[in-house]
Write an enzyme that holds these catalytic residues in place. Structure first.
Site, PDB file in Angstrom:
ATOM      1  N   ASN A 185       0.878  -1.137  -0.013  1.00 55.95           N
ATOM      2  CA  ASN A 185      -0.123  -0.101  -0.111  1.00 55.95           C
ATOM      3  C   ASN A 185       0.830   1.333  -0.026  1.00 55.95           C
ATOM      4  O   ASN A 185       0.394   2.193  -0.583  1.00 55.95           O
ATOM      5  CB  ASN A 185      -0.895  -0.001   1.150  1.00 55.95           C
ATOM      6  CG  ASN A 185      -2.378  -0.697   1.064  1.00 55.95           C
ATOM      7  OD1 ASN A 185      -3.089  -0.355  -0.148  1.00 55.95           O
ATOM      8  ND2 ASN A 185      -2.414  -1.765   1.778  1.00 55.95           N
ATOM      9  N   ARG A 231       4.799   0.063  25.421  1.00 55.53           N
ATOM     10  CA  ARG A 231       3.985   0.685  24.433  1.00 55.53           C
ATOM     11  C   ARG A 231       4.126   2.161  24.349  1.00 55.53           C
ATOM     12  O   ARG A 231       4.202   2.872  23.312  1.00 55.53           O
ATOM     13  CB  ARG A 231       2.629  -0.080  24.237  1.00 55.53           C
ATOM     14  CG  ARG A 231       2.003   0.273  22.982  1.00 55.53           C
ATOM     15  CD  ARG A 231       0.585  -0.464  23.074  1.00 55.53           C
ATOM     16  NE  ARG A 231       0.595  -1.809  23.345  1.00 55.53           N
ATOM     17  CZ  ARG A 231       0.578  -2.549  22.250  1.00 55.53           C
ATOM     18  NH1 ARG A 231       0.692  -2.402  20.881  1.00 55.53           N
ATOM     19  NH2 ARG A 231       0.595  -3.950  22.783  1.00 55.53           N
ATOM     20  N   ARG A 265       0.849  -2.443  14.608  1.00 57.82           N
ATOM     21  CA  ARG A 265       0.757  -2.181  15.914  1.00 57.82           C
ATOM     22  C   ARG A 265      -0.506  -1.800  16.559  1.00 57.82           C
ATOM     23  O   ARG A 265      -1.139  -0.930  15.920  1.00 57.82           O
ATOM     24  CB  ARG A 265       2.026  -1.342  16.409  1.00 57.82           C
ATOM     25  CG  ARG A 265       3.615  -1.827  16.062  1.00 57.82           C
ATOM     26  CD  ARG A 265       4.085  -2.838  17.103  1.00 57.82           C
ATOM     27  NE  ARG A 265       4.091  -2.181  18.557  1.00 57.82           N
ATOM     28  CZ  ARG A 265       4.506  -2.624  19.761  1.00 57.82           C
ATOM     29  NH1 ARG A 265       4.495  -3.815  19.646  1.00 57.82           N
ATOM     30  NH2 ARG A 265       4.459  -1.936  20.883  1.00 57.82           N
ATOM     31  N   ILE A 266      -0.995  -2.283  17.936  1.00 59.96           N
ATOM     32  CA  ILE A 266      -1.956  -1.321  18.316  1.00 59.96           C
ATOM     33  C   ILE A 266      -1.738   0.112  19.181  1.00 59.96           C
ATOM     34  O   ILE A 266      -0.478  -0.221  19.741  1.00 59.96           O
ATOM     35  CB  ILE A 266      -2.573  -2.058  19.598  1.00 59.96           C
ATOM     36  CG1 ILE A 266      -3.119  -3.411  18.786  1.00 59.96           C
ATOM     37  CG2 ILE A 266      -3.920  -1.444  20.275  1.00 59.96           C
ATOM     38  CD1 ILE A 266      -4.333  -3.535  17.929  1.00 59.96           C
ATOM     39  N   HIS A 293      -8.376  -1.310   6.284  1.00 60.08           N
ATOM     40  CA  HIS A 293      -8.527  -2.497   7.119  1.00 60.08           C
ATOM     41  C   HIS A 293      -8.972  -3.433   5.876  1.00 60.08           C
ATOM     42  O   HIS A 293      -9.965  -3.147   5.142  1.00 60.08           O
ATOM     43  CB  HIS A 293      -9.271  -2.444   8.214  1.00 60.08           C
ATOM     44  CG  HIS A 293      -9.641  -3.521   8.870  1.00 60.08           C
ATOM     45  ND1 HIS A 293      -8.861  -4.292   9.763  1.00 60.08           N
ATOM     46  CD2 HIS A 293     -10.781  -4.349   9.093  1.00 60.08           C
ATOM     47  CE1 HIS A 293      -9.339  -5.264  10.011  1.00 60.08           C
ATOM     48  NE2 HIS A 293     -10.622  -5.586   9.746  1.00 60.08           N
ATOM     49  N   ASP A 319     -10.348  -0.366  14.709  1.00 60.16           N
ATOM     50  CA  ASP A 319     -10.988  -0.565  13.458  1.00 60.16           C
ATOM     51  C   ASP A 319     -12.370   0.041  13.624  1.00 60.16           C
ATOM     52  O   ASP A 319     -13.238  -0.641  13.108  1.00 60.16           O
ATOM     53  CB  ASP A 319     -11.128  -2.153  13.226  1.00 60.16           C
ATOM     54  CG  ASP A 319      -9.488  -2.539  12.700  1.00 60.16           C
ATOM     55  OD1 ASP A 319      -8.803  -1.838  12.337  1.00 60.16           O
ATOM     56  OD2 ASP A 319      -9.311  -3.793  12.979  1.00 60.16           O
ATOM     57  N   GLU A 331      -7.322  -2.412  -2.325  1.00 62.05           N
ATOM     58  CA  GLU A 331      -6.697  -1.662  -1.226  1.00 62.05           C
ATOM     59  C   GLU A 331      -5.795  -0.548  -2.006  1.00 62.05           C
ATOM     60  O   GLU A 331      -5.966   0.602  -1.895  1.00 62.05           O
ATOM     61  CB  GLU A 331      -5.890  -2.264  -0.457  1.00 62.05           C
ATOM     62  CG  GLU A 331      -6.598  -3.190   0.583  1.00 62.05           C
ATOM     63  CD  GLU A 331      -5.726  -4.008   1.480  1.00 62.05           C
ATOM     64  OE1 GLU A 331      -6.198  -4.746   2.575  1.00 62.05           O
ATOM     65  OE2 GLU A 331      -4.381  -4.159   1.369  1.00 62.05           O
TER      66      GLU A 331
END
Length: 221
Positions: free
Chosen positions: A19, A70, A96-97, A114, A150, A179
């Site tokens: 992407n 994090r 990664r969150i 997504h 999301d 995408e």
């Protein structure tokens, strides 16, 4: 007339960066009035770094394993992003969150793609879940990022038909094609001011394009 500066993009990636490449191509061929001013990668060896080198795009490797938690990793990443002075921060396969503090810092300028027709199938293994459920239509969604994963306001979705012969791998590859069409399109709308966070949040449904990239459902007010 004074020429308007190009929009400044920072891209976040973790792996291959297909992407990222689609966005590079759109910038280079004039489809996007934007320039990528920085790539940030969190995994050594990610092929996205090679794509950046090939196209002369500045890059930073910020390995999340070098940080105790994090929060400290996100703080280092935010510092690098701020130094690049972006208009938009684009997550392109960034695995990664993000912490709430990071998202709040950039909310309204932070977008993600997504591989499902959100709100269907947030999280992982979206293609397998679509096949297991017996869906006939699948796709991808570009959306603003909010603290809930999301769940941010959608900008545009791309749809395609699931064929009887599809398996997870074939569906994954076909969705990649979707995408690569809708991500530059969504960024173009943002750059031109056609959509923003508040307008996306107010929509009853997002714009939809088909597998060829043709707009089949306009955004709903």
């Amino acid at each position: 007339m004074v020429a308007r500066d190009k929009a400044r993009l920072v891209v976040l990636a973790s792996g291959n960066g297909s992407n990222f490449q689609a966005i590079i191509d759109a910038c280079e061929n004039g489809r996007l009035d934007a320039e990528i001013v920085l790539l940030v990668v969190n995994r050594p060896g990610a092929y996205a770094l090679e794509r950046a080198r090939t196209h002369g795009i500045p890059s930073r490797l910020i390995d999340h394993k070098d940080f105790a938690d994090r929060e400290s990793f996100d703080a280092a990443m935010a510092e690098a992003i701020d130094a690049a002075r972006p208009d938009w921060i684009v997550m392109a396969g960034f695995m990664r969150i993000l912490t709430d503090d990071f998202v709040d810092r950039f909310q309204g300028r932070l977008i993600n793609i997504h591989p499902s027709l959100l709100p269907k199938y947030p999280g992982m293994n979206t293609h397998a879940r679509a096949l297991e459920t017996g869906d006939r239509v699948h796709g991808a969604t570009v959306h603003f990022v909010t603290p809930t994963v999301d769940a941010g306001p959608p900008i545009v979705q791309g749809r395609l038909e699931i064929f009887d012969k599809d398996d997870v791998e074939s569906l994954k590859q076909r969705i990649h094609g979707v995408e690569h069409r809708i991500y530059p399109l969504a960024i173009d709308w943002l750059v031109k001011g056609s959509i923003d966070f508040d307008r996306a949040a107010a929509q009853t449904s997002p714009a939809v394009v088909d597998a060829s990239g043709a707009l089949i459902v306009p955004p709903s007010p």
